[in-house]
Scaffold this motif. Structure first.
Motif, PDB file in Angstrom:
ATOM      1  N   LEU A   1       0.696  -1.166  -0.164  1.00 19.81           N
ATOM      2  CA  LEU A   1      -0.007   0.024   0.001  1.00 19.81           C
ATOM      3  C   LEU A   1       0.687   1.307   0.004  1.00 19.81           C
ATOM      4  CD1 LEU A   1      -2.770   1.365   0.087  1.00 19.81           C
ATOM      5  CD2 LEU A   1      -2.611   1.208   2.624  1.00 19.81           C
ATOM      6  N   ALA A   2       1.898   1.425   0.958  1.00 19.50           N
ATOM      7  CA  ALA A   2       2.750   2.559   0.932  1.00 19.50           C
ATOM      8  C   ALA A   2       3.476   2.679  -0.209  1.00 19.50           C
ATOM      9  CB  ALA A   2       4.184   2.405   2.077  1.00 19.50           C
ATOM     10  N   PHE A   3       3.955   1.670  -1.391  1.00 18.61           N
ATOM     11  CA  PHE A   3       4.468   1.892  -2.523  1.00 18.61           C
ATOM     12  C   PHE A   3       3.370   2.708  -3.404  1.00 18.61           C
ATOM     13  CE2 PHE A   3       4.934   0.832  -7.121  1.00 18.61           C
ATOM     14  CZ  PHE A   3       6.054   0.763  -7.165  1.00 18.61           C
ATOM     15  N   TRP A   4       2.088   2.111  -3.516  1.00 19.16           N
ATOM     16  CA  TRP A   4       1.122   3.024  -4.402  1.00 19.16           C
ATOM     17  C   TRP A   4       1.091   4.331  -3.743  1.00 19.16           C
ATOM     18  CZ3 TRP A   4       0.878   1.862  -9.155  1.00 19.16           C
ATOM     19  CH2 TRP A   4       1.170   0.407  -9.175  1.00 19.16           C
ATOM     20  N   LEU A   5       0.787   4.690  -2.524  1.00 12.50           N
ATOM     21  CA  LEU A   5       0.355   5.796  -1.772  1.00 12.50           C
ATOM     22  C   LEU A   5       1.490   6.995  -2.082  1.00 12.50           C
ATOM     23  CD1 LEU A   5      -0.982   4.748   1.549  1.00 12.50           C
ATOM     24  CD2 LEU A   5      -2.364   5.692  -0.448  1.00 12.50           C
ATOM     25  N   THR A   6       2.909   6.596  -2.041  1.00 11.67           N
ATOM     26  CA  THR A   6       3.935   7.449  -1.984  1.00 11.67           C
ATOM     27  C   THR A   6       4.000   7.951  -3.732  1.00 11.67           C
ATOM     28  OG1 THR A   6       5.504   5.589  -2.200  1.00 11.67           O
ATOM     29  CG2 THR A   6       5.162   6.489   0.043  1.00 11.67           C
TER      30      THR A   6
ATOM     31  N   PHE B   1       1.434  10.868  -1.251  1.00 12.53           N
ATOM     32  CA  PHE B   1       1.140  10.776   0.082  1.00 12.53           C
ATOM     33  C   PHE B   1       1.978  10.816   0.888  1.00 12.53           C
ATOM     34  CE2 PHE B   1      -3.017   9.242  -1.777  1.00 12.53           C
ATOM     35  CZ  PHE B   1      -3.835  10.212  -1.245  1.00 12.53           C
ATOM     36  N   ASP B   2       1.894  11.427   2.222  1.00 14.45           N
ATOM     37  CA  ASP B   2       3.100  11.364   3.145  1.00 14.45           C
ATOM     38  C   ASP B   2       2.726  10.031   4.111  1.00 14.45           C
ATOM     39  OD1 ASP B   2       4.938  11.625   5.380  1.00 14.45           O
ATOM     40  OD2 ASP B   2       4.209  13.752   5.691  1.00 14.45           O
ATOM     41  N   VAL B   3       3.506   9.030   3.953  1.00 11.25           N
ATOM     42  CA  VAL B   3       3.187   7.734   4.475  1.00 11.25           C
ATOM     43  C   VAL B   3       3.989   7.315   5.691  1.00 11.25           C
ATOM     44  CG1 VAL B   3       2.838   5.308   3.973  1.00 11.25           C
ATOM     45  CG2 VAL B   3       2.106   7.007   2.490  1.00 11.25           C
ATOM     46  N   THR B   4       3.579   6.920   6.685  1.00 10.82           N
ATOM     47  CA  THR B   4       4.190   6.120   7.887  1.00 10.82           C
ATOM     48  C   THR B   4       3.779   4.636   8.120  1.00 10.82           C
ATOM     49  OG1 THR B   4       4.597   8.413   9.038  1.00 10.82           O
ATOM     50  CG2 THR B   4       4.945   6.393  10.311  1.00 10.82           C
ATOM     51  N   ILE B   5       4.705   3.906   8.084  1.00 13.34           N
ATOM     52  CA  ILE B   5       4.407   2.490   8.674  1.00 13.34           C
ATOM     53  C   ILE B   5       4.976   2.296  10.080  1.00 13.34           C
ATOM     54  CG2 ILE B   5       4.692   0.004   8.329  1.00 13.34           C
ATOM     55  CD1 ILE B   5       4.756   0.560   5.232  1.00 13.34           C
ATOM     56  N   VAL B   6       3.818   1.763  10.878  1.00 12.34           N
ATOM     57  CA  VAL B   6       4.570   1.523  12.148  1.00 12.34           C
ATOM     58  C   VAL B   6       4.418  -0.265  12.264  1.00 12.34           C
ATOM     59  CG1 VAL B   6       2.073   1.725  13.315  1.00 12.34           C
ATOM     60  CG2 VAL B   6       4.158   1.742  14.719  1.00 12.34           C
ATOM     61  N   GLU B   7       5.450  -0.526  13.007  1.00  8.53           N
ATOM     62  CA  GLU B   7       5.580  -2.055  12.943  1.00  8.53           C
ATOM     63  C   GLU B   7       6.176  -2.486  14.393  1.00  8.53           C
ATOM     64  OE1 GLU B   7       5.756  -5.946  12.910  1.00  8.53           O
ATOM     65  OE2 GLU B   7       4.924  -5.091  11.229  1.00  8.53           O
ATOM     66  N   ARG B   8       5.432  -3.399  14.993  1.00  8.52           N
ATOM     67  CA  ARG B   8       5.932  -3.993  16.407  1.00  8.52           C
ATOM     68  C   ARG B   8       7.167  -4.778  16.323  1.00  8.52           C
ATOM     69  NH1 ARG B   8       1.310  -6.437  19.463  1.00  8.52           N
ATOM     70  NH2 ARG B   8       2.717  -6.611  20.865  1.00  8.52           N
ATOM     71  N   ALA B   9       7.542  -5.376  15.363  1.00 11.05           N
ATOM     72  CA  ALA B   9       8.690  -6.119  15.302  1.00 11.05           C
ATOM     73  C   ALA B   9       9.948  -5.190  15.164  1.00 11.05           C
ATOM     74  CB  ALA B   9       8.581  -7.118  14.171  1.00 11.05           C
ATOM     75  N   PRO B  10      11.103  -5.542  15.737  1.00  7.18           N
ATOM     76  CA  PRO B  10      12.180  -4.429  15.501  1.00  7.18           C
ATOM     77  C   PRO B  10      12.680  -4.054  14.126  1.00  7.18           C
ATOM     78  CG  PRO B  10      12.900  -6.503  16.588  1.00  7.18           C
ATOM     79  CD  PRO B  10      11.521  -6.664  16.635  1.00  7.18           C
ATOM     80  N   SER B  11      12.628  -5.039  13.136  1.00  7.57           N
ATOM     81  CA  SER B  11      12.870  -5.243  11.818  1.00  7.57           C
ATOM     82  C   SER B  11      11.993  -5.833  11.143  1.00  7.57           C
ATOM     83  CB  SER B  11      14.414  -5.370  11.937  1.00  7.57           C
ATOM     84  OG  SER B  11      14.277  -6.700  12.207  1.00  7.57           O
TER      85      SER B  11
END
Length: 395
Positions: A18-23, A27-37
């Motif tokens: 989704l970020a690929f297409w939004l950017t 759009f200004d896109v942020t992804i949050v992920e609970r894993a450290p990487s």
């Protein structure tokens, strides 16, 4: 679009796609992920039908194919290691049980991460803990204590979605168990497989090994028919104990595979389940991928739905931010429901209920190689995996 801030929860497949297409739309896109990487390893996932066209439009087709498992086929054996049937990746036009594009989930995640990291803000080691929706945006609180405001929030955080729980309610309202569980983990390639897989079916359960990373390693799996079991989906040791219990007494390579469980760096276990919701959005909060419409691994279409859904959702948000979430659902709904119907049908037959049923399964699999039978099965599969006309978004 540069002033429109979109937060995505989940950095596996649906979120970065989704970020690929939004950017691309600005759009200004942020992804949050609970894993450290980015998470490595994981089960082999497939791109079928229309999803292959999405990958082509992304310009990532070559990179994805270069990272594929290159599994040419699979031999199905009995408990005495006798060959009972053979499947090939080029059966059914590359959209059969073994798909033409088959890739480890972690490897696909890496391709998507590399394609989006420069245009997308990634926040690892954190998660959303509260959502306060207003008329013009969503105030978000994170586990780290950070608070930020976004125009739209999208949960692409899987079957056990935290965003879905916060915005729509308890998981049990939406998740439908289909009567089985799957486990995947990396093991040494002691069978010396290369571009090939071996599967063993038992009554009510199965196991298998496939070569990965040019034969340097192998991916093992166990599958079990079972009513719903209560367990903590973050308690890995408890899940391994469940696998040992389910697989007790299995023959073939199963005992050796069980001995490898404690050494597995990427153990994954979960139920084969579907997510069924009346709506995938509420105001400015939406869901994508397994969080919204998981079809179950038994459909073979989870990753494909995520790719197609990401393409459609981004295109509709770019066309009209206020109506984009509803339009995305309108475009995707029939495709999703037909895919989920296939997943439920597969769940009814995936595990043999008796030795007689097991012998019948092998006969059917051999018959699938006959041209008239293969043509019929191929047509049915193609109808589902190509069951959506991709809009041509030109913004």
């Amino acid at each position: 679009m540069a002033d429109t801030k979109i937060l995505i929860s989940g950095a596996s497949v649906a979120g970065p796609a989704l970020a690929f297409w939004l950017t691309r739309y600005g759009f200004d896109v942020t992804i949050v992920e609970r894993a450290p990487s980015p998470r490595p390893g994981g089960q082999a996932v497939d791109l079928r039908g229309t999803a292959r066209e999405v990958a082509r439009r992304m310009g990532l087709d070559d990179r994805i194919r270069a990272a594929c498992t290159d599994t040419v086929g699979e031999t199905l054996v009995d408990r005495k290691n006798r060959t009972k049937a053979t499947l090939r990746a080029d059966d059914f036009g590359g959209d059969g049980v073994l798909a033409e594009i088959e890739i480890l989930r972690g490897d696909l995640t890496e391709v998507l991460y590399e394609a989006t990291r420069e245009q997308t803000e990634y926040v690892f080691g954190d998660r959303i803990t509260a959502l306060d929706e207003r008329a013009d945006g969503v105030d978000v609180t994170f586990a780290s204590g950070t608070r930020r405001t976004f125009d739209v929030v999208i949960g692409a955080d899987g079957l056990h979605s935290g965003v879905r729980a916060l915005a729509f309610g308890e998981e049990s309202r939406f998740v439908r168990h289909l009567g089985s569980y799957l486990a995947f983990f990396t093991v040494p390639n002691r069978l010396g497989l290369r571009n090939w897989a071996i599967g063993f079916d038992d009554v009510g359960r199965s196991a298998g090994i496939r070569a990965i990373r040019d034969g340097g390693e192998a991916m093992a799996y166990f599958g079990f028919a079972s009513e719903k079991v209560d367990y903590d989906h973050r308690d890995i040791e408890a899940q391994k104990a469940l696998v040992r219990g389910f697989a007790a007494g299995m023959e073939w390579e199963a005992p050796w595979l069980l001995e490898r469980l404690d050494d597995a760096p990427d153990f994954y276990f979960d139920s084969c389940a579907q997510v069924v919701m009346e709506s995938w959005s509420r105001g400015r909060i939406g869901l994508l991928g397994d969080a919204a419409f998981c079809p179950s691994p038994l459909s073979g279409q989870g990753t494909s739905l995520a790719f197609v859904g990401a393409y459609v959702l981004a295109g509709e948000l770019a066309a009209d931010l206020d109506t984009g979430l509803k339009r995305y659902e309108s475009v995707m709904r029939e495709f999703v429901e037909n895919t989920q119907a296939m997943g439920r049908a597969n769940a009814e037959t995936i595990f043999a209920k008796s030795r007689t049923a097991l012998r019948t399964r092998y006969l059917m699999m051999r018959a699938m190689r006959l041209k008239p039978v293969a043509a019929l099965a191929s047509r049915k599969m193609r109808d589902v995996v190509n069951g959506i006309d991709l809009p041509d978004y030109r913004h």
